[in-house]
Every structure is written in structure tokens, then in C-alpha cells.
Design a protein around this motif. Structure first.
Motif, PDB file in Angstrom:
ATOM      1  N   ASP A 243       0.776  -1.313   0.152  1.00 15.68           N
ATOM      2  CA  ASP A 243      -0.130   0.135  -0.121  1.00 15.68           C
ATOM      3  C   ASP A 243       0.846   1.351  -0.099  1.00 15.68           C
ATOM      4  O   ASP A 243       0.285   2.545   0.193  1.00 15.68           O
ATOM      5  N   SER A 244       2.094   0.981   0.092  1.00 16.86           N
ATOM      6  CA  SER A 244       2.903   2.405  -0.069  1.00 16.86           C
ATOM      7  C   SER A 244       4.157   2.169  -1.411  1.00 16.86           C
ATOM      8  O   SER A 244       4.507   1.005  -1.314  1.00 16.86           O
ATOM      9  N   ALA A 245       4.541   3.133  -1.828  1.00 14.89           N
ATOM     10  CA  ALA A 245       5.695   3.033  -2.956  1.00 14.89           C
ATOM     11  C   ALA A 245       7.035   2.575  -2.392  1.00 14.89           C
ATOM     12  O   ALA A 245       7.655   1.538  -2.973  1.00 14.89           O
ATOM     13  N   THR A 246       7.264   2.840  -1.022  1.00 13.95           N
ATOM     14  CA  THR A 246       8.437   2.311  -0.222  1.00 13.95           C
ATOM     15  C   THR A 246       8.058   0.733  -0.183  1.00 13.95           C
ATOM     16  O   THR A 246       9.273   0.152  -0.364  1.00 13.95           O
ATOM     17  N   LEU A 247       7.076   0.417   0.257  1.00 19.14           N
ATOM     18  CA  LEU A 247       6.835  -0.900   0.551  1.00 19.14           C
ATOM     19  C   LEU A 247       6.947  -1.885  -0.509  1.00 19.14           C
ATOM     20  O   LEU A 247       7.342  -2.722  -0.678  1.00 19.14           O
ATOM     21  N   MET A 248       6.347  -1.075  -1.706  1.00 22.93           N
ATOM     22  CA  MET A 248       6.225  -1.765  -3.160  1.00 22.93           C
ATOM     23  C   MET A 248       7.738  -2.080  -3.493  1.00 22.93           C
ATOM     24  O   MET A 248       7.971  -3.217  -3.934  1.00 22.93           O
ATOM     25  N   VAL A 249       8.748  -0.915  -3.340  1.00 26.18           N
ATOM     26  CA  VAL A 249      10.162  -1.423  -3.806  1.00 26.18           C
ATOM     27  C   VAL A 249      10.806  -2.500  -2.983  1.00 26.18           C
ATOM     28  O   VAL A 249      11.582  -3.323  -3.546  1.00 26.18           O
ATOM     29  N   ILE A 250      10.659  -2.403  -1.649  1.00 23.48           N
ATOM     30  CA  ILE A 250      11.123  -3.525  -0.829  1.00 23.48           C
ATOM     31  C   ILE A 250      10.646  -4.729  -1.242  1.00 23.48           C
ATOM     32  O   ILE A 250      11.377  -5.704  -0.992  1.00 23.48           O
TER      33      ILE A 250
END
Length: 271
Positions: A243-250
Motif C-alpha cells: 500500500d505504499s511506494a516504499t513497501l512496493m520497492v522493498i
């Protein structure tokens, strides 16, 4: 000759068995020892039991070490980084599919009935995502019926563990004893560990004989079901879109790392 290399293999299998949704059997396939594992478990009850013991004992030591030492780490990762952790195992699971397709010689040996079996296997495991997995409290003041439940839970879960794609831990979650068993390991409750352990051994012995029979007599059909089970486990462990761009990248990086881990393990082992 003792196969002490199996200690690290067992640690990988044991660590995966702690994770709901991931099968130790899948890791055995990644490591290229699944066929040998089935053969060794069955051969342990033959005249050549000493030879198979040299394979199984180091593997068992690794599994016990991993469950004892890594259970807390896996629990911590799922508590603080559940999404990326699941995406890593997702990559690991998907990474094993090319090997299974090659091993089963899907291109040349699969017919329409094999693809039907594949779909049935995938549907069976994928449907587990619909099961209620809300855990009950840790069982206290155990009665004989509780011990019987734990014994047969170990039996059923280990039968699942030896099949690629079906998670023994997820089965324990469905039954409602996962927290009780993991707490028993952390607190070193000998009674619970012993009862579940005997159940696990019985389940592994029985299921390995069944798998061996079908691998020898219905090879393509068995591989079709195994591939289906692995594909179905993808739906069970998929945590959803971050649900967030940072979490998506990780999560994407964790997924890629899982794929690479499967590929690297495959290259090391198959050499």
C-alpha cells in the motif's frame, strides 16, 4: 559416507517449515534432493538402513537446529516485515517451477489429463486461502484428548510438509494448534514436542511411501499434481499489493532475491 552437507539443507527446510504457506518439500525440490529424500525415508526400513541414515540424520539435525534457532527470527520478520518476507518466499516458490517443469518433462510427456491433474492440484492448495486461520490461545492443562489432537496434527502437517506446495505450518494454523506448538518449542515443553514429533515421524513415513509408489508407477501424473500444488501455494502466500511506494520497492526486491536464491541454490546443488 556421512552427508554432513545435509545439515545446511535441513536448516533451509526447517526454516521454511516454520513459515505458514511455505513447504519444506518445496525447498527439498529447490535443493535437488526431493527424490533422494523420499528414497531415503523408505529405505530406512530396509537392510540398507545405515546408508540412508547417513543421509537422513544430518538432514534431521539441520531441521531441528533451524526450528529451534530460527523460529524466533521468522516470527520477528513476519511481525515487522510481513509483506516483504512473504514476497521473498513467493519468489523462492516460483523459482522452483522451471526445475519441476524440466524434471517432469512437461513438453513431451504431459497430455490433457495431466493438465487436468495440475489444475486440480493448484485449486486444492489455492482454496486453502479461504480457510479460517484465526489462532486460538496456547493450550494449557492438556488432557489426553488434547495430546491426541496434537499427535494427529503433527501427523497431518508432516504429510503436507513432504508434498511440495502444501505448508505443514498452514495446516497447523487451520487446525488451530500452530501457536501452541511454536510456543512449546520456544519454552521447551518436552511433552508437547515429543507428542507432535512422533506424529510428524509417522506422517512422514506413511506419506513418503505413498509418494514413492506414485512417482514410480504414475510419474507424469504425480509431477502434474506436484506442479499444481506449488502453483496453488502462490495464491496462499501472496500478501496482496503493497500500500505504499516504499513497501512496493522493498517487496519487489525481496521477490527478486527469492528468485535469485532459488536459482543460486539450484546451480550449486545440481552441479
Amino acid at each position: 559416507m556421512w552427508e554432513w552437507r545435509n545439515i545446511y539443507r535441513g536448516m533451509l527446510m526447517g526454516a521454511s517449515d516454520v513459515v505458514p504457506g511455505v513447504s519444506g518439500g518445496t525447498i527439498a525440490v529447490v535443493l535437488g534432493i526431493y527424490d533422494r529424500l523420499i528414497e531415503a525415508v523408505n529405505g530406512f526400513f530396509s537392510k540398507e538402513w545405515k546408508t540412508h541414515l547417513k543421509f537422513l540424520l544430518p538432514l534431521g539435525i539441520g531441521v531441528v537446529i533451524a526450528i529451534g534457532l530460527m523460529a524466533n527470527l521468522i516470527e520477528w520478520l513476519f511481525e515487522h516485515y510481513p509483506g516483504p518476507t512473504q514476497f521473498f518466499f513467493l519468489g523462492l516458490i516460483i523459482g522452483v517451477l522451471p526445475y519441476l517443469v524440466h524434471k517432469g518433462d512437461v513438453k513431451h510427456k504431459f497430455k490433457w489429463n495431466h493438465y487436468l491433474l495440475l489444475l486440480l492440484g493448484a485449486g486444492l492448495v489455492a482454496s486453502m486461502a479461504l480457510f479460517q486461520t484465526t489462532e486460538s490461545d496456547v493450550m494449557q492443562n492438556l488432557t489426553m484428548s488434547d495430546y491426541l489432537l496434537l499427535f494427529f496434527s503433527g501427523w497431518i502437517a508432516s504429510s503436507a510438509m513432504i508434498l511440495p506446495g502444501i505448508s505443514g505450518s498452514f495446516i497447523l494454523l487451520i487446525i488451530g494448534v500452530y501457536t501452541t506448538i511454536t510456543s512449546a518449542i520456544s519454552d521447551f515443553r518436552i511433552d508437547i514436542i515429543a507428542v507432535v514429533g512422533v506424529g510428524i515421524l509417522c506422517g512422514i513415513v506413511v506419506m513418503s511411501k505413498i509418494v514413492k509408489f506414485f512417482l514410480e508407477n504414475y510419474t507424469s501424473g504425480t509431477f502434474a499434481i506436484i506442479i499444481g500444488l506449488v502453483i496453488g501455494s502462490v495464491f496462499v502466500i501472496f500478501p496482496g499489493v503493497p500500500d505504499s511506494a516504499t513497501l512496493m520497492v522493498i517487496s519487489v526486491l525481496a521477490f527478486i532475491f527469492g528468485l535469485l536464491a532459488a536459482w543460486l541454490l539450484g546451480r550449486v546443488e545440481y552441479k
